[in-house]
Each structure stands twice: as C-alpha cells, then as structure tokens.
Enzyme design. Structure first.
Site, PDB file in Angstrom:
ATOM      1  CG  ASP A 103      -0.273  -0.129   2.475  1.00  0.00           C
ATOM      2  OD1 ASP A 103       0.931   0.303   2.491  1.00  0.00           O
ATOM      3  OD2 ASP A 103      -0.645  -0.656   3.429  1.00  0.00           O
ATOM      4  CE  LYS A 155      -3.902   6.840 -26.869  1.00  0.00           C
ATOM      5  NZ  LYS A 155      -4.865   7.191 -26.227  1.00  0.00           N
ATOM      6  CG  HIS A 185      -1.125   1.343 -28.981  1.00  0.00           C
ATOM      7  ND1 HIS A 185      -1.899   2.249 -28.041  1.00  0.00           N
ATOM      8  CD2 HIS A 185      -1.952   0.774 -29.865  1.00  0.00           C
ATOM      9  CE1 HIS A 185      -3.180   2.243 -28.740  1.00  0.00           C
ATOM     10  NE2 HIS A 185      -3.361   1.491 -29.839  1.00  0.00           N
ATOM     11  CE  LYS A 189      -3.050  -0.345 -33.899  1.00  0.00           C
ATOM     12  NZ  LYS A 189      -3.693  -1.747 -33.896  1.00  0.00           N
ATOM     13  CD  GLU A 223     -12.177   2.762 -31.463  1.00  0.00           C
ATOM     14  OE1 GLU A 223     -11.222   2.428 -30.785  1.00  0.00           O
ATOM     15  OE2 GLU A 223     -12.724   3.764 -30.836  1.00  0.00           O
ATOM     16  CG  HIS A 247      -3.573   6.436 -31.654  1.00  0.00           C
ATOM     17  ND1 HIS A 247      -2.552   6.415 -30.929  1.00  0.00           N
ATOM     18  CD2 HIS A 247      -4.769   5.889 -30.994  1.00  0.00           C
ATOM     19  CE1 HIS A 247      -2.883   5.678 -29.812  1.00  0.00           C
ATOM     20  NE2 HIS A 247      -4.097   5.414 -29.924  1.00  0.00           N
ATOM     21  CE  LYS A 332     -14.065   5.458 -27.846  1.00  0.00           C
ATOM     22  NZ  LYS A 332     -13.225   4.339 -28.224  1.00  0.00           N
TER      23      LYS A 332
END
Length: 481
Positions: A103, A155, A185, A189, A223, A247, A332
C-alpha cells in the site's frame, strides 16, 4: 522553458539518435492492472517466445500479492491474451517474473532498489494512469533508480499543450530526453510501419505521391462499439485527445513525410517536418459529434459536452502537399471497426471514341488499411465485359495472408525500449507540435451534434468531403484498433 520548435537543435538530434546498449532489467509499474493484463503480459510472452526477453521482469503494484498469486494472475493473462500458448515458453516467462507490491505506506521503491541490485541499465515502464507519471518518476528519482535508467510512459502525454509542457518539464528535470520514451502504440503497429515501405520501396507509388497527382487525403478511424465500461475515463478525454492528437496525426506524418535517409534519427526528423508544416486546426472546419445514449453510460456526466466523433480538415503547407485537403475523422458507435488512409488521386480526363467511354463513377483511391485487415487496396478502372465502357475494380493485398502475422505493437515497442531504439517513440518536439495543431479545437470547440448509433457521425461531417468525392466507406476489420 518550452523547447524552440523552429529548428532542430543538437539536443533533439542526440535524443532521437540514441541507440543501445541493451537493458538488463525491466520494471513494469501497473503490471497487475488492465493494460498489463490485456497488453503487457501477452507481449512479454511473445518476446520470450522469440528469444528477445533476456532480462528479469519485476512487476510493481499497490496490491499486496503473494508471489504465487501474482504468477497465477500472469499465467491467466497470457492464456487469455494469446491464442496458442506453449507451456514451456510460459514457464520460461514466469521464471523471469517477480512482484513487489504494497500500500501507499509501504516503501516500495526501497525494496525495488534492493531487487535491482546489480542491474546497470533498467527500464521502468509506467503502465499506469497518466496522473501517476510524475509521482512515480519522482519516487524513483528520489531513491536514485533513474540515474542510469530509461523511463517509458504511456499516452496521453498531457491533456493539452500547456499540461504537456508542464509534464515534460517535470519529467526531464528527473531524466534527460534521450532516456525518456513516450509510447504511442499506433506507431508500433506493423501495418502503420508498412506505410513507409509501400511508399519508398515501390517505384509505383512515390511518383504519384504529391499535389500534382493527389486530389485529397482521408484518414478514418472507426469503431463500431461505444464507451460502455469506460465512461468515467472517456468523459475526461474525448475523440480529439484520445486518437486524433496522437494516433492519427502520427499516421498522417508517415503517409505525408519526405523520404528518410541517414541513421536512427531519419524517420523522427521527417515526421516532425510534417507537423511543423501544418497550420493549427480551424474550428470552423471541424465537426464534433456525440452518439445518442452516450450520456446514459455509467461514469458520464449529465449533459456531457464530450465528443465521441470528430471530423476535421487539415493542411500541410509545403511543396509536396500545398493545396491538398486532408480530412480526418474518428468516432465510436460507427457502422464498422476499421482504420485506413485513403490517398485519392486526380481523376483521369474523360475520353470517348466511337462507342467507347473511358469514364465511370467513383474515385481513384489508394487505400492503406492499418486495422486488423491490414493491407492495400488500389482502385482501378477496367473494361466491362461485353461492353464498350469502363467500370471501377479493385486490387487487394492482404498483409497477413501474403506475409504472415505481424508482431503486436506492444511487443515491438517493449523490445525497442529494451534495446534503446527510440525510432518509434515520439519526441517531445513532435508531441508539442501535435498539441499545437489540435489546441484550437480544445480552446474553442465546434458545437456538439448528436448522431444515431451505427451512423457515420453527424450529417454535417458528410458534407465536409462532398466536393472531393465524399468519404470512402472502410471495410470492416475484426478487433479493436
């Protein structure tokens, strides 16, 4: 003090050219969290499988887990995140893992220092919420653990230009830029990296890749799912901060940059050149949307103004791209999940002779697919069988089918951090420029419009590209991002 972004300083050249030596320990803060379970542990398994994980791994967390409890969690994360698990590889990974937890009152950093005794170049990876970056880094620095280490942070790096600058000043006071690695990320890719190879390794593409032949560029990140289960996180972020500033601008830079040459610094330099040539986004040329029902998601504030969709028009003011409109959209609860870059070529002139008509509807597109269905589609026009007219046709290349399954982004980025290769990690100068580009959208956001689930955002987003052939509808891919 803000770095001077007008020229490439010696500090910048040093920061992005630094390569090696390899690390001799990896410490992951947050390895028992969601990111560790879904991404980090499966990536460590694949690195073990490929013989690239050659140092011990120490997981750090606030949970006071026994060693056997931690290893059981790690085993479960790998078996859930990897399709086919080789038991011998998994045992090899587990033999490299240990855990330090406790903790807030427990002096974890002191126990960590003891565990790292003998390590000369550890890598500290903060797979934690960004609000913890500074506190964790300061704790590591206070015990001397950052003196000869690399620090990897997730990020987002800040929430706007001001906060990013402040965070950068705090972190670089503890560790120099050339040992600070900021993960995006998307740059890890394989299909995103393929953009460079397609452009510069093929004589077919590069002669077409400029304003005389290109009518417009589109980037879509769609998405099909919403933010269910992540409402509290997404409420403070929105589409601009979540995927556009990082991105999609990084993808655009790879698609638009000049040919790289030189050493490890070549690609980061060319990416930065693109950002420096881009004027800030104009809110009058942007559309923000929110899907119907977003406000009903747990964790979302009543009357929320957070966008789940954004579309905007950008420009690059250099000799290659001046006058070519660049359209970016992300959202989205759209019809499909897919990410792609569309380079729309100028239409060939109409030609008719006798009964022949060499013209047909549609656009001449080169489509770079960077989602799960990664590959290239080239739209061409061919003669309709039995008729004297042309019709659109497409040539498809599926990367996985032709070239095999690629390594995952976290697998690649962790391997690069361990060996000291910064090529795929955005520098502070690039981060500052991308925040500069989107900052007007945060300072004076366009009004929020609603759209139905399963629609392509608000109607006004459709009109944005109407005079340029309209948005191309992406092919669906399988899986997220």
């Amino acid at each position: 003090m803000e770095p001077d972004l007008r020229f490439l300083s010696a500090e910048y050249a040093t920061a992005i050219a630094e390569v090696g030596p390899p690390a001799d320990a990896l410490v992951v803060h947050g390895l028992t969290g969601d990111l560790g379970r879904r991404m980090t542990l499966p990536a460590l398994y694949r690195l073990t499988e490929r013989g690239l994980l050659t140092c011990p791994v120490i997981g750090v967390g606030r949970r006071p887990l026994r060693e056997d409890e931690f290893l059981a969690r790690a085993r479960r994360a790998v078996t859930e995140g990897v399709d086919e698990v080789d038991e011998s590889v998994l045992r090899a990974l587990l033999s490299q893992l240990r855990y330090i937890g406790g903790d807030a009152e427990d002096p974890i950093s002191h126990r960590l220092r003891d565990a790292l005794a003998g390590a000369t170049l550890p890598v500290f990876y903060l797979a934690t919420p960004p609000t913890m970056f500074r506190a964790v880094a300061e704790e590591l620095a206070a015990t001397g653990l950052l003196r000869d280490a690399r620090l990897v942070v997730e990020k987002p790096f800040g929430t706007d230009l001001h906060s990013a600058r402040e965070l950068n000043e705090r972190l670089t006071a503890l560790i120099p830029e050339h040992r600070l690695y900021r993960i995006d990320h998307f740059l890890g890719k394989e299909p995103v990296q393929d953009i460079m190879y397609l452009r510069f390794a093929n004589a077919l593409f590069e002669p077409l890749w400029h304003r005389e032949n290109v009518e417009s560029i589109q980037i879509t990140m769609a998405e099909s799912f919403g933010v269910e289960g992540r409402g509290a996180f997404y409420e403070g972020v929105g589409a601009i901060r979540d995927v556009v500033q990082n991105h999609l601008l990084q993808v655009l830079a790879l698609a638009a940059m000049e040919p790289p040459s030189g050493g490890a610094e070549a690609i980061p330099r060319r990416r930065l050149d693109v950002f420096r040539a881009m004027p800030a986004a104009d809110p009058a040329r942007a559309v923000r949307g929110q899907y119907e029902g977003y406000s009903d998601v747990d964790g979302v504030e009543p009357g929320s103004d957070t966008e789940t969709f954004v579309a905007l028009r950008l420009e690059i003011e250099n000799w290659r791209w001046a006058g070519v409109p660049i359209f970016v959209r992300a959202g989205k609860s759209l019809p499909v999940t897919a990410t792609e870059v569309v380079v729309r070529l100028q239409r060939a002139p109409r030609l008719r002779f006798g009964t022949h008509r060499l013209d047909s509807p549609g656009s001449d597109d080169i489509v770079l697919r960077v989602g799960r269905n990664a590959g290239v589609t080239i739209m061409v026009r061919a003669k309709t069988p039995g008729k004297q007219v042309a019709q659109p046709a497409s040539l498809h290349l599926d990367f996985a089918e032709e070239l095999g399954e690629p390594p995952g982004p976290y697998e690649r980025l962790l391997a690069d951090a361990l060996r000291g290769d910064r090529t795929l990690f955005p520098s502070w100068w690039a981060i500052a420029e991308t925040w500069r580009i989107v900052q007007p959208l945060l300072d004076a956001p366009p009004p929020l419009e609603t759209y139905a689930r399963g629609a392509w955002g608000p109607d006004s987003a459709e009109t944005m590209t109407a005079s340029h052939g309209g948005w191309r509808t992406p092919q669906a891919s399988h899986g997220a991002r």
